[in-house]
Scaffold this motif. Structure first.
Motif, mmCIF file in Angstrom:
data_model
loop_
_atom_site.group_PDB
_atom_site.id
_atom_site.type_symbol
_atom_site.label_atom_id
_atom_site.label_comp_id
_atom_site.label_asym_id
_atom_site.label_seq_id
_atom_site.Cartn_x
_atom_site.Cartn_y
_atom_site.Cartn_z
ATOM 1 N N GLN A 83 3.605 81.051 10.665
ATOM 2 C CA GLN A 83 2.517 82.023 10.604
ATOM 3 C C GLN A 83 1.431 81.741 11.636
ATOM 4 O OE1 GLN A 83 2.615 84.536 7.833
ATOM 5 N NE2 GLN A 83 4.673 83.763 8.242
ATOM 6 N N SER A 84 1.406 80.520 12.169
ATOM 7 C CA SER A 84 0.347 80.144 13.107
ATOM 8 C C SER A 84 0.546 80.830 14.455
ATOM 9 C CB SER A 84 0.302 78.625 13.276
ATOM 10 O OG SER A 84 1.588 78.078 13.372
ATOM 11 N N ARG A 85 -0.511 80.868 15.214
ATOM 12 C CA ARG A 85 -0.502 81.536 16.518
ATOM 13 C C ARG A 85 -0.524 80.492 17.626
ATOM 14 N NH1 ARG A 85 0.023 86.656 15.492
ATOM 15 N NH2 ARG A 85 -1.316 87.629 13.957
ATOM 16 N N ASN A 86 0.580 79.783 17.779
ATOM 17 C CA ASN A 86 0.708 78.788 18.831
ATOM 18 C C ASN A 86 1.508 79.371 19.989
ATOM 19 O OD1 ASN A 86 -0.561 76.298 17.750
ATOM 20 N ND2 ASN A 86 0.880 76.659 16.085
ATOM 21 N N LEU A 87 1.494 78.677 21.109
ATOM 22 C CA LEU A 87 2.234 79.153 22.280
ATOM 23 C C LEU A 87 3.731 79.236 22.009
ATOM 24 C CD1 LEU A 87 0.378 77.253 25.140
ATOM 25 C CD2 LEU A 87 0.114 79.642 24.449
ATOM 26 N N VAL A 117 1.712 82.653 27.576
ATOM 27 C CA VAL A 117 2.147 81.602 28.495
ATOM 28 C C VAL A 117 3.268 80.761 27.875
ATOM 29 C CG1 VAL A 117 1.365 79.549 29.742
ATOM 30 C CG2 VAL A 117 -0.126 81.518 29.567
ATOM 31 N N GLY A 118 3.315 80.729 26.557
ATOM 32 C CA GLY A 118 4.348 79.982 25.847
ATOM 33 C C GLY A 118 5.756 80.449 26.152
ATOM 34 N N ARG A 119 5.898 81.667 26.668
ATOM 35 C CA ARG A 119 7.239 82.137 27.058
ATOM 36 C C ARG A 119 7.831 81.239 28.134
ATOM 37 N NH1 ARG A 119 5.534 88.281 27.507
ATOM 38 N NH2 ARG A 119 4.836 88.454 25.366
ATOM 39 N N LEU A 120 6.956 80.680 28.966
ATOM 40 C CA LEU A 120 7.416 79.760 30.001
ATOM 41 C C LEU A 120 7.799 78.402 29.419
ATOM 42 C CD1 LEU A 120 4.662 80.507 32.671
ATOM 43 C CD2 LEU A 120 6.995 81.428 32.591
ATOM 44 N N LEU A 121 7.214 78.050 28.280
ATOM 45 C CA LEU A 121 7.432 76.742 27.670
ATOM 46 C C LEU A 121 8.564 76.722 26.656
ATOM 47 C CD1 LEU A 121 3.682 75.902 26.968
ATOM 48 C CD2 LEU A 121 5.062 75.189 28.933
ATOM 49 N N ALA A 122 8.890 77.865 26.067
ATOM 50 C CA ALA A 122 9.862 77.919 24.974
ATOM 51 C C ALA A 122 11.223 77.373 25.381
ATOM 52 C CB ALA A 122 9.994 79.340 24.436
ATOM 53 N N GLY A 123 11.668 77.679 26.580
ATOM 54 C CA GLY A 123 12.964 77.172 27.039
ATOM 55 C C GLY A 123 12.976 75.659 27.134
ATOM 56 N N PHE A 124 11.891 75.091 27.663
ATOM 57 C CA PHE A 124 11.785 73.635 27.746
ATOM 58 C C PHE A 124 11.758 73.016 26.355
ATOM 59 C CE2 PHE A 124 9.740 75.038 31.741
ATOM 60 C CZ PHE A 124 10.615 74.429 32.638
ATOM 61 N N ALA A 125 10.999 73.634 25.448
ATOM 62 C CA ALA A 125 10.910 73.131 24.077
ATOM 63 C C ALA A 125 12.269 73.201 23.389
ATOM 64 C CB ALA A 125 9.866 73.923 23.290
ATOM 65 N N ALA A 126 12.994 74.297 23.585
ATOM 66 C CA ALA A 126 14.317 74.448 22.970
ATOM 67 C C ALA A 126 15.296 73.421 23.539
ATOM 68 C CB ALA A 126 14.844 75.867 23.175
ATOM 69 N N ASN A 127 15.244 73.189 24.842
ATOM 70 C CA ASN A 127 16.131 72.187 25.450
ATOM 71 C C ASN A 127 15.841 70.799 24.895
ATOM 72 O OD1 ASN A 127 17.555 73.995 27.018
ATOM 73 N ND2 ASN A 127 16.246 73.720 28.810
ATOM 74 N N ALA A 128 14.566 70.452 24.761
ATOM 75 C CA ALA A 128 14.203 69.150 24.208
ATOM 76 C C ALA A 128 14.659 69.045 22.754
ATOM 77 C CB ALA A 128 12.693 68.933 24.313
ATOM 78 N N ALA A 129 14.494 70.118 21.992
ATOM 79 C CA ALA A 129 14.910 70.114 20.585
ATOM 80 C C ALA A 129 16.425 69.993 20.467
ATOM 81 C CB ALA A 129 14.412 71.373 19.882
ATOM 82 N N ARG A 130 17.165 70.687 21.322
ATOM 83 C CA ARG A 130 18.637 70.576 21.295
ATOM 84 C C ARG A 130 19.077 69.151 21.630
ATOM 85 N NH1 ARG A 130 18.522 76.049 22.915
ATOM 86 N NH2 ARG A 130 18.282 75.555 25.113
ATOM 87 N N LYS A 131 18.411 68.542 22.580
ATOM 88 C CA LYS A 131 18.744 67.172 22.969
ATOM 89 C C LYS A 131 18.499 66.203 21.811
ATOM 90 C CE LYS A 131 17.722 63.663 26.428
ATOM 91 N NZ LYS A 131 16.915 63.294 27.571
ATOM 92 N N ASP A 132 17.412 66.426 21.052
ATOM 93 C CA ASP A 132 17.061 65.557 19.933
ATOM 94 C C ASP A 132 17.802 65.908 18.643
ATOM 95 O OD1 ASP A 132 15.361 63.465 18.672
ATOM 96 O OD2 ASP A 132 14.499 65.176 17.588
ATOM 97 N N ALA A 133 18.457 67.064 18.577
ATOM 98 C CA ALA A 133 19.039 67.559 17.321
ATOM 99 C C ALA A 133 19.944 66.542 16.624
ATOM 100 C CB ALA A 133 19.760 68.885 17.550
ATOM 101 N N PRO A 134 20.884 65.880 17.311
ATOM 102 C CA PRO A 134 21.721 64.904 16.593
ATOM 103 C C PRO A 134 20.891 63.769 15.978
ATOM 104 C CG PRO A 134 22.713 65.462 18.711
ATOM 105 C CD PRO A 134 21.330 66.055 18.705
ATOM 106 N N ASP A 135 19.902 63.270 16.717
ATOM 107 C CA ASP A 135 19.042 62.213 16.176
ATOM 108 C C ASP A 135 18.189 62.742 15.027
ATOM 109 O OD1 ASP A 135 19.982 60.231 17.878
ATOM 110 O OD2 ASP A 135 18.454 60.637 19.398
ATOM 111 N N PHE A 136 17.727 63.989 15.138
ATOM 112 C CA PHE A 136 16.950 64.605 14.065
ATOM 113 C C PHE A 136 17.782 64.654 12.786
ATOM 114 C CE2 PHE A 136 14.838 68.447 12.135
ATOM 115 C CZ PHE A 136 13.635 67.820 11.856
ATOM 116 N N GLY A 137 19.036 65.066 12.908
ATOM 117 C CA GLY A 137 19.936 65.082 11.761
ATOM 118 C C GLY A 137 20.103 63.700 11.152
ATOM 119 N N ARG A 138 20.269 62.687 11.999
ATOM 120 C CA ARG A 138 20.407 61.319 11.495
ATOM 121 C C ARG A 138 19.128 60.844 10.794
ATOM 122 N NH1 ARG A 138 24.006 61.087 15.935
ATOM 123 N NH2 ARG A 138 22.414 60.610 17.504
#
Length: 150
Positions: A83-87, A117-138
């Motif tokens: 619900q928050s209004r973040n980038l 401006v967050g449209r420019l950042l979302a791809g980077f954030a998603a890539n970082a999250a995908r990279k961390d996903a296996p560790d996040f699951g663990r």
């Protein structure tokens, strides 16, 4: 721009216990190091309409986040929307499945969306999250098993 990440993990605890643990978002700091503080309103059991407010640190910046539970079907499904209004904001959930031997398969997923401006950042954030996903699951597995140890 938006992007999705997901992780699946098997937890050595019964589905009802794992569901109750994950449904109480106040446990998030136990497996998500980016979450520094989190509160829940209203008090009582989590359900549709419950709101979790948190302070998180991403890329060196602290932001306030607010998530509302929009789907809740114990012990198999939890959905949230930011619900928050973040980038960059997230909508996602957990899917849980009972496995033989009192184990649980947990799938977590989030769709990250950029705003302004967050449209420019979302791809980077998603890539970082995908990279961390296996560790996040663990981390989810380790935290749930530790918290729910007999």
């Amino acid at each position: 721009m938006s992007g999705q990440f997901e992780a699946s993990v098997e937890v050595d605890r019964p589905v009802e216990e794992v569901f109750a643990y994950l449904a109480d978002g106040r446990h998030d700091p136990e497996f998500s190091p980016r979450v520094h503080k989190i509160t829940k309103t209203p008090e009582g059991p989590t359900g549709i309409g419950t709101v979790f407010r948190s302070t998180v640190k991403d890329a060196g910046m602290k932001t306030a986040r607010e998530f509302r539970i929009v789907g809740y079907d114990a012990p198999r499904l939890i959905r949230w929307t930011e619900q928050s209004r973040n980038l960059v904001t997230a909508d996602g959930g957990y899917d849980l499945e009972a496995l033989p031997g009192g184990r649980t398969r947990v799938r977590i997923f989030n769709t990250l969306s950029g705003h302004g401006v967050g449209r420019l950042l979302a791809g980077f954030a998603a890539n970082a999250a995908r990279k961390d996903a296996p560790d996040f699951g663990r981390r989810i597995k380790a935290a749930a098993e530790a918290a729910l140890a007999p």
